[in-house]
Design an enzyme around this catalytic site. Structure first.
Site, mmCIF file in Angstrom:
data_model
loop_
_atom_site.group_PDB
_atom_site.id
_atom_site.type_symbol
_atom_site.label_atom_id
_atom_site.label_comp_id
_atom_site.label_asym_id
_atom_site.label_seq_id
_atom_site.Cartn_x
_atom_site.Cartn_y
_atom_site.Cartn_z
ATOM 1 N N GLU A 255 1.128 -1.327 0.124
ATOM 2 C CA GLU A 255 0.017 0.008 0.018
ATOM 3 C C GLU A 255 0.866 1.276 -0.095
ATOM 4 O O GLU A 255 1.957 1.043 0.798
ATOM 5 C CB GLU A 255 -0.838 -0.007 1.216
ATOM 6 C CG GLU A 255 -1.912 -1.015 1.176
ATOM 7 C CD GLU A 255 -2.883 -1.094 2.654
ATOM 8 O OE1 GLU A 255 -2.709 -0.243 3.203
ATOM 9 O OE2 GLU A 255 -3.427 -2.088 2.800
ATOM 10 N N HIS A 273 -7.829 1.139 2.135
ATOM 11 C CA HIS A 273 -7.720 1.006 3.439
ATOM 12 C C HIS A 273 -8.361 2.021 4.138
ATOM 13 O O HIS A 273 -8.107 2.883 4.843
ATOM 14 C CB HIS A 273 -6.121 1.229 3.741
ATOM 15 C CG HIS A 273 -5.673 0.567 5.121
ATOM 16 N ND1 HIS A 273 -4.522 0.104 5.239
ATOM 17 C CD2 HIS A 273 -6.294 0.520 6.264
ATOM 18 C CE1 HIS A 273 -4.508 -0.502 6.589
ATOM 19 N NE2 HIS A 273 -5.740 -0.173 7.242
ATOM 20 N N GLY A 275 -11.077 1.534 6.041
ATOM 21 C CA GLY A 275 -11.863 0.682 7.479
ATOM 22 C C GLY A 275 -12.129 1.756 8.482
ATOM 23 O O GLY A 275 -13.214 1.972 9.169
HETATM 24 N N1 LIG Z 1 -8.944 -1.772 7.400
HETATM 25 C C1 LIG Z 1 -8.806 -0.999 8.568
HETATM 26 O O1 LIG Z 1 -8.811 0.105 8.485
HETATM 27 C C2 LIG Z 1 -8.531 -1.516 9.898
HETATM 28 C C3 LIG Z 1 -8.802 -0.772 11.038
HETATM 29 C C4 LIG Z 1 -8.549 -1.325 12.164
HETATM 30 C C5 LIG Z 1 -7.966 -2.536 12.408
HETATM 31 N N2 LIG Z 1 -7.558 -3.336 11.098
HETATM 32 C C6 LIG Z 1 -6.852 -4.795 11.377
HETATM 33 O O2 LIG Z 1 -7.804 -5.278 11.868
HETATM 34 C C7 LIG Z 1 -7.331 -6.437 12.805
HETATM 35 C C8 LIG Z 1 -8.139 -6.904 14.133
HETATM 36 O O3 LIG Z 1 -8.450 -5.571 14.972
HETATM 37 P P1 LIG Z 1 -8.902 -5.828 16.112
HETATM 38 O O4 LIG Z 1 -9.283 -4.524 17.097
HETATM 39 O O5 LIG Z 1 -10.330 -6.752 16.245
HETATM 40 O O6 LIG Z 1 -7.883 -6.603 16.874
HETATM 41 P P2 LIG Z 1 -7.925 -7.484 18.340
HETATM 42 O O7 LIG Z 1 -6.518 -7.671 18.866
HETATM 43 O O8 LIG Z 1 -9.162 -7.290 19.214
HETATM 44 O O9 LIG Z 1 -8.277 -9.057 17.566
HETATM 45 C C9 LIG Z 1 -7.472 -9.734 16.747
HETATM 46 C C10 LIG Z 1 -7.973 -11.184 17.019
HETATM 47 O O10 LIG Z 1 -7.321 -12.242 16.171
HETATM 48 C C11 LIG Z 1 -6.790 -13.183 16.693
HETATM 49 N N3 LIG Z 1 -5.884 -14.115 16.241
HETATM 50 C C12 LIG Z 1 -4.497 -13.585 16.437
HETATM 51 N N4 LIG Z 1 -3.793 -14.372 15.623
HETATM 52 C C13 LIG Z 1 -4.669 -15.227 14.802
HETATM 53 C C14 LIG Z 1 -4.514 -16.342 13.947
HETATM 54 N N5 LIG Z 1 -3.382 -16.768 13.355
HETATM 55 N N6 LIG Z 1 -5.575 -17.028 13.606
HETATM 56 C C15 LIG Z 1 -6.998 -16.572 14.052
HETATM 57 N N7 LIG Z 1 -6.852 -15.666 15.024
HETATM 58 C C16 LIG Z 1 -5.769 -14.977 15.591
HETATM 59 C C17 LIG Z 1 -6.474 -12.659 18.373
HETATM 60 O O11 LIG Z 1 -6.574 -13.591 19.225
HETATM 61 C C18 LIG Z 1 -7.502 -11.748 18.559
HETATM 62 O O12 LIG Z 1 -8.735 -12.460 19.026
HETATM 63 C C19 LIG Z 1 -5.982 -5.469 13.214
HETATM 64 O O13 LIG Z 1 -4.915 -6.411 13.452
HETATM 65 C C20 LIG Z 1 -5.906 -4.682 11.867
HETATM 66 O O14 LIG Z 1 -4.636 -5.331 11.349
HETATM 67 C C21 LIG Z 1 -7.803 -2.710 10.034
#
Ligand SMILES: NC(=O)c1ccc[n+]([C@@H]2O[C@H](COP(=O)([O-])OP(=O)(O)OC[C@H]3O[C@@H](n4cnc5c(N)ncnc54)[C@H](O)[C@@H]3O)[C@@H](O)[C@H]2O)c1
Length: 301
Positions: A255, A273, A275
């Protein structure tokens, strides 16, 4: 305490930090080349996704005591290295969950009813009623990979749409909230799959050719997590073969990206991106950044 704001941050948050006694400089378009020369006098830095805080920059930041990232992941910061140097690293984990969840749900509807291609068809002056017969989301199975803050928000909304929700998350204990299944079970049962896990060594290209092969034919995929979790070449092949009927992507392996090969396919929709890019999430991110820095400043005495 001198703070450098390296990426765009809500003005109200900056004003609050200044009122609390912090000396805040805003250079929110600073380049990666300039940053090592500018950072030495600062005690704290505020970053979003754009500014990467890697080990060489941390070495250059001789006064640095705190890094606050407005956003969820810490994958843009060498956080362990910073902590090993006594620097506090914080983020704003909850501020954007609802916005990402809403975009995900929007994409589920868009994929089920071909909203983007049917709009393009109307704009081209056509009336292709038969071509655009869609599916209801109700009664379908949604597989959520990563059942954390965003995964839970997506699941809650999907249940309200009468979807069956199953989840794969090896890092959380059994919960009454959702049926936790193995990754293989999720891949083989889900009509829609959505990703909400962090990108790390373990999740890198975790959805590749072998995983697509285990999915139902006609499955639809939403990725609003991180691009590198999905092997983009394998996704392309799965879309061409018809294994995957549609994909909605907010994130990409590289990106920013322009002219991405996946977007040559009609079955692919997406966004740059965005989100967390809502007024509400940005407001909450700014407020949380300010709260955390002010609290840190007070603790320092
Ligand atoms: N598109 C966007 O603009 C945007 C915005 C915010 C977050 N995100 C992405 O979303 C992701 C999730 O955010 P969140 O706030 O829910 O995070 P979070 O930490 O609350 O939840 C992530 C979950 O993923 C699980 N996890 C870790 N490794 C794993 C694996 N190998 N297989 C399956 N599950 C696994 C963890 O146990 C956790 O429960 C972030 O890490 C970020 O990369 C993207």
């Amino acid at each position: 305490m001198k703070i450098l704001v390296c990426d765009p941050t809500e003005t109200t948050a900056i004003e609050r930090m200044r009122k609390a006694g912090l000396e805040v400089d805003v250079k929110d378009d600073i380049t990666a080349e300039d940053l090592p020369n500018v950072i030495p006098p600062y005690d704290g830095m505020v970053v979003r996704s754009r500014t990467k805080v890697r080990a060489p920059l941390i070495d250059a930041a001789k006064n640095l005591k705190v890094i606050v990232r407005g956003g969820v992941g810490l994958d843009t910061i060498d956080a362990d290295y910073a902590r090993s140097k006594g620097i506090t690293v914080m983020n704003t984990p909850l501020a954007s969950s609802a916005s990402v969840a809403e975009l995900t749900i929007g994409y589920l509807f868009a994929l089920a009813r071909s909203i983007y291609p049917v709009t393009a068809s109307m704009k081209a002056g056509k009336w292709e009623k038969k071509k655009f017969e869609g599916d209801e989301l109700g009664g379908k199975t949604l597989g959520v990979i990563g059942y954390g803050n965003i995964g839970k928000e997506v699941a809650r909304r999907a249940r309200a749409l009468d979807m069956q929700v199953i989840a794969y998350d090896p890092c959380i204990p059994a919960t009454q909230d959702v049926e936790l299944v193995s990754l293989d079970e999720l891949l083989s049962h889900a009509d829609y799959i959505t990703l909400h896990l962090p990108h790390n060594a373990e999740s890198h290209n975790m959805i590749g050719a072998a995983q697509f092969a285990k999915m139902k034919t006609g499955v639809r995929l939403v990725n609003c997590a991180r691009g590198c979790i999905v092997d983009e070449d394998a996704l392309y092949d799965a879309l061409i073969s018809g294994k995957v009927a549609g994909a909605a992507l907010d994130v990409f392996a590289e990106e920013p990206c322009q002219g991405h090969r996946l977007f040559t396919l009609d079955q692919v929709i997406g966004s740059p991106h965005i989100g967390a890019a809502t007024k509400e999430a940005q407001g909450r991110v700014g407020a949380e950044v300010a709260d955390k820095l002010i609290e840190f400043y007070k603790k320092m005495g």
